[in-house]
Design a protein around this motif. Structure first.
Motif, PDB file in Angstrom:
ATOM      1  N   CYS A   1       1.545  -1.188  -0.307  1.00 36.61           N
ATOM      2  CA  CYS A   1      -0.175   0.635   0.061  1.00 36.61           C
ATOM      3  C   CYS A   1       0.492   1.571   0.332  1.00 36.61           C
ATOM      4  O   CYS A   1       1.764   1.301   0.049  1.00 36.61           O
ATOM      5  CB  CYS A   1      -0.850   0.213   1.265  1.00 36.61           C
ATOM      6  SG  CYS A   1      -0.237  -0.279   2.634  1.00 36.61           S
ATOM      7  N   GLY A   2       0.052   2.517  -0.389  1.00 35.48           N
ATOM      8  CA  GLY A   2       0.728   3.467   0.089  1.00 35.48           C
ATOM      9  C   GLY A   2       1.610   3.873   0.584  1.00 35.48           C
ATOM     10  O   GLY A   2       2.332   5.307   1.437  1.00 35.48           O
ATOM     11  N   THR A   3       1.180   3.625   2.038  1.00 37.97           N
ATOM     12  CA  THR A   3       1.965   3.707   3.292  1.00 37.97           C
ATOM     13  C   THR A   3       3.613   3.525   3.379  1.00 37.97           C
ATOM     14  O   THR A   3       3.661   4.097   3.776  1.00 37.97           O
ATOM     15  CB  THR A   3       1.706   2.359   4.515  1.00 37.97           C
ATOM     16  OG1 THR A   3       0.581   2.565   4.177  1.00 37.97           O
ATOM     17  CG2 THR A   3       2.217   3.229   5.958  1.00 37.97           C
TER      18      THR A   3
ATOM     19  N   LEU B   1      -8.171   6.290 -12.655  1.00 32.20           N
ATOM     20  CA  LEU B   1      -8.030   5.942 -11.813  1.00 32.20           C
ATOM     21  C   LEU B   1      -6.638   5.796 -11.251  1.00 32.20           C
ATOM     22  O   LEU B   1      -5.845   4.497 -11.629  1.00 32.20           O
ATOM     23  CB  LEU B   1      -9.198   5.210 -11.055  1.00 32.20           C
ATOM     24  CG  LEU B   1      -9.605   4.653 -10.110  1.00 32.20           C
ATOM     25  CD1 LEU B   1      -9.884   6.356  -9.396  1.00 32.20           C
ATOM     26  CD2 LEU B   1     -10.240   3.464  -9.837  1.00 32.20           C
ATOM     27  N   SER B   2      -5.742   6.451  -9.774  1.00 34.52           N
ATOM     28  CA  SER B   2      -4.499   5.937  -9.547  1.00 34.52           C
ATOM     29  C   SER B   2      -4.534   5.009  -8.447  1.00 34.52           C
ATOM     30  O   SER B   2      -5.648   4.896  -7.613  1.00 34.52           O
ATOM     31  CB  SER B   2      -3.879   7.012  -9.221  1.00 34.52           C
ATOM     32  OG  SER B   2      -2.249   6.557  -8.763  1.00 34.52           O
ATOM     33  N   SER B   3      -3.507   3.848  -7.603  1.00 34.14           N
ATOM     34  CA  SER B   3      -3.422   2.969  -6.836  1.00 34.14           C
ATOM     35  C   SER B   3      -2.593   3.796  -6.236  1.00 34.14           C
ATOM     36  O   SER B   3      -1.942   4.144  -5.663  1.00 34.14           O
ATOM     37  CB  SER B   3      -2.558   1.908  -7.328  1.00 34.14           C
ATOM     38  OG  SER B   3      -2.536   1.164  -6.531  1.00 34.14           O
TER      39      SER B   3
ATOM     40  N   THR C   1       3.640   4.722  -5.492  1.00 37.94           N
ATOM     41  CA  THR C   1       4.201   5.872  -4.433  1.00 37.94           C
ATOM     42  C   THR C   1       3.955   7.295  -4.897  1.00 37.94           C
ATOM     43  O   THR C   1       2.988   7.469  -5.685  1.00 37.94           O
ATOM     44  CB  THR C   1       5.912   5.528  -4.899  1.00 37.94           C
ATOM     45  OG1 THR C   1       5.688   6.392  -6.085  1.00 37.94           O
ATOM     46  CG2 THR C   1       6.608   4.672  -4.832  1.00 37.94           C
ATOM     47  N   ASN C   2       4.105   8.197  -3.866  1.00 35.24           N
ATOM     48  CA  ASN C   2       3.130   9.956  -4.170  1.00 35.24           C
ATOM     49  C   ASN C   2       4.203   9.805  -5.361  1.00 35.24           C
ATOM     50  O   ASN C   2       3.009  10.694  -5.893  1.00 35.24           O
ATOM     51  CB  ASN C   2       4.589  10.183  -2.879  1.00 35.24           C
ATOM     52  CG  ASN C   2       3.695  11.097  -1.461  1.00 35.24           C
ATOM     53  OD1 ASN C   2       2.426  10.444  -1.800  1.00 35.24           O
ATOM     54  ND2 ASN C   2       4.236  11.801  -0.889  1.00 35.24           N
ATOM     55  N   GLU C   3       5.856  10.090  -5.543  1.00 36.49           N
ATOM     56  CA  GLU C   3       5.931   9.981  -6.504  1.00 36.49           C
ATOM     57  C   GLU C   3       5.591   9.931  -8.212  1.00 36.49           C
ATOM     58  O   GLU C   3       4.962  10.077  -9.221  1.00 36.49           O
ATOM     59  CB  GLU C   3       7.340  10.021  -6.727  1.00 36.49           C
ATOM     60  CG  GLU C   3       8.562  10.805  -6.046  1.00 36.49           C
ATOM     61  CD  GLU C   3       8.394   9.825  -4.623  1.00 36.49           C
ATOM     62  OE1 GLU C   3       6.744   8.576  -4.874  1.00 36.49           O
ATOM     63  OE2 GLU C   3       9.124  10.645  -3.463  1.00 36.49           O
ATOM     64  N   GLU C   4       5.036   8.352  -8.151  1.00 39.63           N
ATOM     65  CA  GLU C   4       4.566   7.981  -9.208  1.00 39.63           C
ATOM     66  C   GLU C   4       2.417   8.420  -9.313  1.00 39.63           C
ATOM     67  O   GLU C   4       2.793   8.814 -10.811  1.00 39.63           O
ATOM     68  CB  GLU C   4       3.860   6.007  -9.361  1.00 39.63           C
ATOM     69  CG  GLU C   4       5.325   5.389  -9.246  1.00 39.63           C
ATOM     70  CD  GLU C   4       5.114   4.260  -8.923  1.00 39.63           C
ATOM     71  OE1 GLU C   4       6.216   3.123  -8.750  1.00 39.63           O
ATOM     72  OE2 GLU C   4       4.301   3.632  -7.827  1.00 39.63           O
TER      73      GLU C   4
END
Lengths: 377, 592
Positions: A225-227, A345-347, A351-354
């Motif tokens: 996950c993005g964490t 719609l992003s996942s 990451t933040n950058e992506e």
């Protein structure tokens, strides 16, 4: 700031620090088993006992806060004698099967037994005998190796907020167990496994795959996950056999069940390794848009065939071809229907950058504000 | 003629066990039958009271006629009719049922402060306590004293904690008063768990208001508005009477908001313990009230700075609190006139074991053990020789008969290797095995260890294993030294008082009765003939008449023999139950 002397060394530490923390700041080592820097002090293993001038009893350094002018001795023959005594007692109720123990090499108890040179045990006696019985696929509990340090109970309560386990029974029969001693049925985050100083709690997936000294450790980021928890992947023969996380990481070593135990997908034969392009069935006139629906219908009739059945509708492609294909299609739609016909719609696994690049692409390259992120759903 | 008749029936723990309820019922019935209530217009009340002390003679009944007291002992319900007709109606006491002289010596050397009103006031009626001067100290303190006065008064009195450790109560209150916090708590520790001890139970069952009053005064002194009584659920009657007492105190507005129209408000809640001995330890008690498992926490921080829910908390024992109203009532100077230089006042002991007068006694600190045992206790039962006195329960130790002139106070007992403790006092005679006794206590502490720290959880288990081995005849060379090393380690490294004091019964018995341990280990014999596995039963042929009684009594068929000829015991079949020894009329069964 508080000034105190530890082993004759004058040091200055902030108030509210414990003697143990102060000693560690000063580079003085005090043995511990139940202490964990991220958990509240417990004071049960009694190994960190020190002598404080003016206090008649030995005190545990993990629970005693520093005070101005305190004079502390961390190691005297008496103290070392008592530490050895406590260790001998722990080992008198321990299987001592380091030969086959998963934890050997990274076991705090083994390390201390080595340091204090405990071979024969004057106090040998009855040992607790329990059978392993949990049916879950993640956590192995070997209660015979438990030294009752309480770290697992604390992490489950203080960090995870789950309180799945606690102390049960009294006296020699005290053990860590679930309510009514039922099988472990929690979220299996494995925080308890991470903090266990002995081989009492281990990952079931790790069993007999390799101990710490014969693996390659690779620091990376959890893909779930993005964490973005920092993880250390243990690799042996080019295969992941275990995932851990260090205390010094920003996530303080805490992970969830997916990050800790969900690594098998990496070497799964079902994993996609190449881009796939859907094969559009050749039909007369319009392309048959209902082909997918009919496929689902067919699946229902066939009692839910596995998803892999779809693979028959795809073909492997190179990255260049796949990307060209997507670009061409997007352009086609944009020309025909305008940019607002497209949405992005992003996942949360990016990451933040992506995510930044993705919204930039949708806004600047496609030309629409129709962009969102799954975490908002 | 106007006669004032009061009948008091002991309904303390001992009284109830001996049938006090039935006796009281019988009195009510026969008094009604005799028409003593209505016809003669006499003021007569029969009520239940708390412990009268001499439990060995229960049920005790006091009959007061115009303030002349007569005491009956061993009263059974069927005796009541005669007492009513001959004594109460006829005016002639029933001589053969009266308490004898030993009853007088039992009370002669005692000094009652805490127990003074136990047995006089009706524990279920607040008026009875108020008539005896109760709640007057509270009124005085709340309306005309400042908290520092109370602290000074208690400090001057020299009162020390009666729960075991003997920490000066006034100092504890002062430290709690100085702790800065908006919320403070006062807790009454009524989790009395020592085997054989029932002082706190007797106080709560006999005079619950004295404890409540002590708490109100204590709360006022430290600045607390909330109190808890932590009481074990195994004391249903004490809980019941405490509940009644609290309800009545609330009705009279001795508890609640603006007590005696002052700005001081105070509430008390009852928390029931779930039967863990370790919850008598103050930090474990706090954890238990908070809803956690009763496990001790390391000190410091002490409860007076961070206690219940991290707030300053004073924890006092029942007996300590029950002393407070009497100190306020009669003055610190009066209180400190009893006792020794460092141990002031009185202490309640539960006198049990091989002694003639068992029961609850309250004596001035500094009284000698000899006075307690031979004067109050009436000496050893059956004319046997005194061997030792065990004080302080599982945390205490043994004092040998040779030290009988020892003063009973905190310092002297500690010097002798024992403690005052909560007040258990077990008298042991020549038939008690000291090794076995040490084993009993360590068995208790091991079973009650919370399991948190290693030395207590594992160390006491190893101690128990060694003692079990010794009492089974499997003792090894060096076992005494092993015991000493273990005891020393457990004592020095355990987290709380339970573990730190658990080795005391072993250490003190090794200190005074080392040869008894050696006999067990070296000769495999138990001098007191208690340890079953070390006994050998045999038949003394010259004395045996061949009657066959022992053969019939033997449950394992170990005895064989023809009629009128000496029998034999097969040692391999003998299970050492002692049945043959007990049944033989000719003393022809030898036990060695």
């Amino acid at each position: 700031m508080i000034k105190l002397t530890i082993d004759g060394k004058l040091i200055e530490v902030p108030a509210e620090k414990t003697i143990l923390e102060a000693a560690r700041i000063a580079g003085i080592s005090i043995p511990t088993l139940c202490h964990h820097p991220k958990l509240t002090p417990f004071g049960g293993c009694r190994l960190c006992i020190v002598e404080v001038k003016g206090i008649p009893r030995l005190v545990t350094s993990c629970t005693t806060t520093v005070s101005e002018g305190m004079e502390v001795l961390t190691s005297t023959p008496d103290i070392e004698d008592m530490r050895k005594f406590v260790l001998e007692l722990i080992l008198s109720d321990h299987p001592n099967d380091c030969m086959v123990c998963e934890k050997s090499g990274s076991c705090a108890l083994q390390e201390l037994a080595y340091k204090y040179d405990i071979r024969e045990n004057e106090f040998s006696g009855e040992r607790r005998i329990y059978t392993k019985r949990d049916g879950n696929p993640f956590i192995e509990r070997d209660l015979e190796k438990c030294i009752m340090c309480g770290r697992c109970v604390k992490v489950c309560d203080e960090v995870q907020g789950v309180e799945a386990i606690d102390f049960g029974n009294r006296g020699f029969n005290t053990k860590i167990c679930t309510s009514f001693e039922e099988d472990l049925d929690c979220e299996f985050c494995g925080q308890c496994v991470a903090v266990c100083p002995t081989g009492a709690l281990t990952g079931k997936l790790w069993a007999h795959t390799g101990r710490l000294d014969d693996v390659k450790e690779v620091n990376t980021i959890c893909p779930y996950c993005g964490t973005g928890c920092n993880i250390t992947v243990h690799v042996k023969d080019n295969e992941i056999i275990r995932v851990t996380s260090g205390k010094e990481t920003w996530n303080e070593g805490w992970l969830c069940v997916k990050g800790r135990f969900g690594y098998k997908f990496v070497s799964s034969p079902e994993r996609l390794t190449k881009p796939l392009i859907r094969i559009v069935p050749k039909t007369k006139g319009k392309p048959e848009v209902r082909s997918q629906k009919s496929e689902v219908k067919k699946q229902k009739e066939d009692n839910f065939l596995p998803i892999t059945h779809y693979s028959s509708l795809f073909r492997e492609a190179s990255w260049d071809e796949a990307l060209d294909h997507v670009a061409a299609k997007l352009k086609e739609i944009k020309t025909k229907y305008g940019p607002d016909a497209i949405a992005g719609l992003s996942s949360a696994r990016c990451t933040n950058e992506e995510n930044y690049i993705f919204q930039k692409f949708i806004r600047a390259a496609i030309g629409t504000n129709n962009v969102d992120h799954c975490a908002r759903l | 003629m106007h006669k004032e008749i009061v009948i008091r029936v002991c309904m303390g723990p001992g009284g109830i066990a001996a049938g006090g309820k039935e006796v009281l019922g019988s009195f009510r019935e026969h008094l009604l039958k005799a028409g003593i209530f209505a016809k003669l217009k006499e003021k007569c009340s029969s009520h239940q009271v708390g412990c009268l002390g001499l439990c060995a003679r229960d049920v005790l009944v006091e009959v007061h006629i115009n303030r002349n007291k007569t005491v009956y002992q061993y009263v059974k319900p069927d005796m009541v009719e005669r007492i009513v007709s001959e004594h109460i109606s006829g005016g002639k006491p029933v001589e053969e049922w009266l308490a004898d002289d030993t009853f007088k010596t039992f009370y002669g050397k005692q000094m009652k402060i805490v127990l003074a009103d136990c047995g006089k006031v009706d524990p279920e009626d607040i008026n009875s306590y108020i008539y005896s001067g109760g709640y007057e100290p509270t009124r005085e303190v709340l309306t005309s004293w400042i908290p520092d006065d109370v602290i000074d008064e208690i400090k001057t009195s020299g009162l020390r904690g009666r729960g075991g450790a003997g920490f000066p109560t006034g100092l504890k209150w002062e430290l709690a008063r100085r702790s800065k916090s908006e919320i403070k708590y006062i807790i009454c520790n009524a989790d009395e768990g020592d085997p054989g001890a029932f002082m706190d139970r007797a106080v709560i069952e006999g005079n619950p208001h004295s404890v409540i009053e002590g708490m109100i005064i204590g709360a006022f002194a430290i600045g607390s508005n909330k109190g808890y009584v932590y009481i074990r659920a195994e004391y249903p009657l004490a809980v019941e009477r405490l509940k009644i007492a609290l309800k009545q105190a609330y009705e009279r507005r001795f508890l609640g908001k603006n007590i005696f129209n002052t700005s001081f408000s105070f509430d008390i809640d009852i928390k029931l313990g779930a039967g863990a001995f370790v919850c008598g330890e103050e930090t474990a008690l706090i954890a238990s009230i908070e809803g956690q498992r009763g496990m001790p926490r390391p000190k410091p921080p002490f409860p007076i700075s961070k206690g219940l829910w991290q707030r300053p908390t004073v924890i006092n024992n029942v007996e300590t609190l029950a002393n407070i109203p009497y100190i306020i009532r009669k003055g610190a100077g009066w209180y400190s006139s009893f006792g020794t230089e460092k141990s002031k006042g009185t202490k309640v002991f539960a006198l049990t074991g091989k002694i003639r007068n068992t029961g609850l006694i309250e004596v001035p600190m500094g009284i000698s053990l000899r006075e307690i045992i031979y004067e109050i206790g009436g000496g050893i039962e059956g004319g046997k020789a005194l061997k030792a006195v065990q004080t302080g329960g599982p945390s205490g130790g043994c004092i040998p008969a040779s030290m009988l002139d020892l003063n009973v106070d905190y310092e002297s007992l500690a010097k002798a290797g024992s403690i005052v403790g909560s007040g258990g006092m077990i008298v042991l005679d020549e038939d008690n095995c000291m090794v076995n006794m040490a084993k009993y206590f360590i068995q208790f502490t091991q079973a009650e260890s919370c399991g948190k720290c290693v030395p207590c959880r594992v160390g006491t288990k190893r101690l128990l294993e060694i003692l079990e081995r010794i009492t089974k005849g499997q003792g090894r060379d060096g076992d005494i030294e092993r015991l000493e090393r273990l005891c020393n380690g457990v004592k020095n490294t355990s987290l709380c008082g339970l573990g730190q004091t658990a080795p005391n019964p072993i250490l003190s018995t090794i200190r005074y009765f080392r040869e008894e341990y050696e006999t067990h280990i070296r000769d495999k014999k138990c001098p007191a003939k208690v340890c079953k596995d070390l006994l050998i039963y045999s038949i003394i042929e010259e004395k045996c008449k061949g009657c066959g009684t022992c053969m019939k009594a033997c449950p394992s068929g170990a005895i064989t023999g023809d009629k009128k000829k000496p029998h034999k015991i097969d040692p391999n079949k003998c299970i050492r139950c002692g049945a043959c020894f007990d049944v033989c009329k000719f003393k022809s069964v030898g036990r060695d």
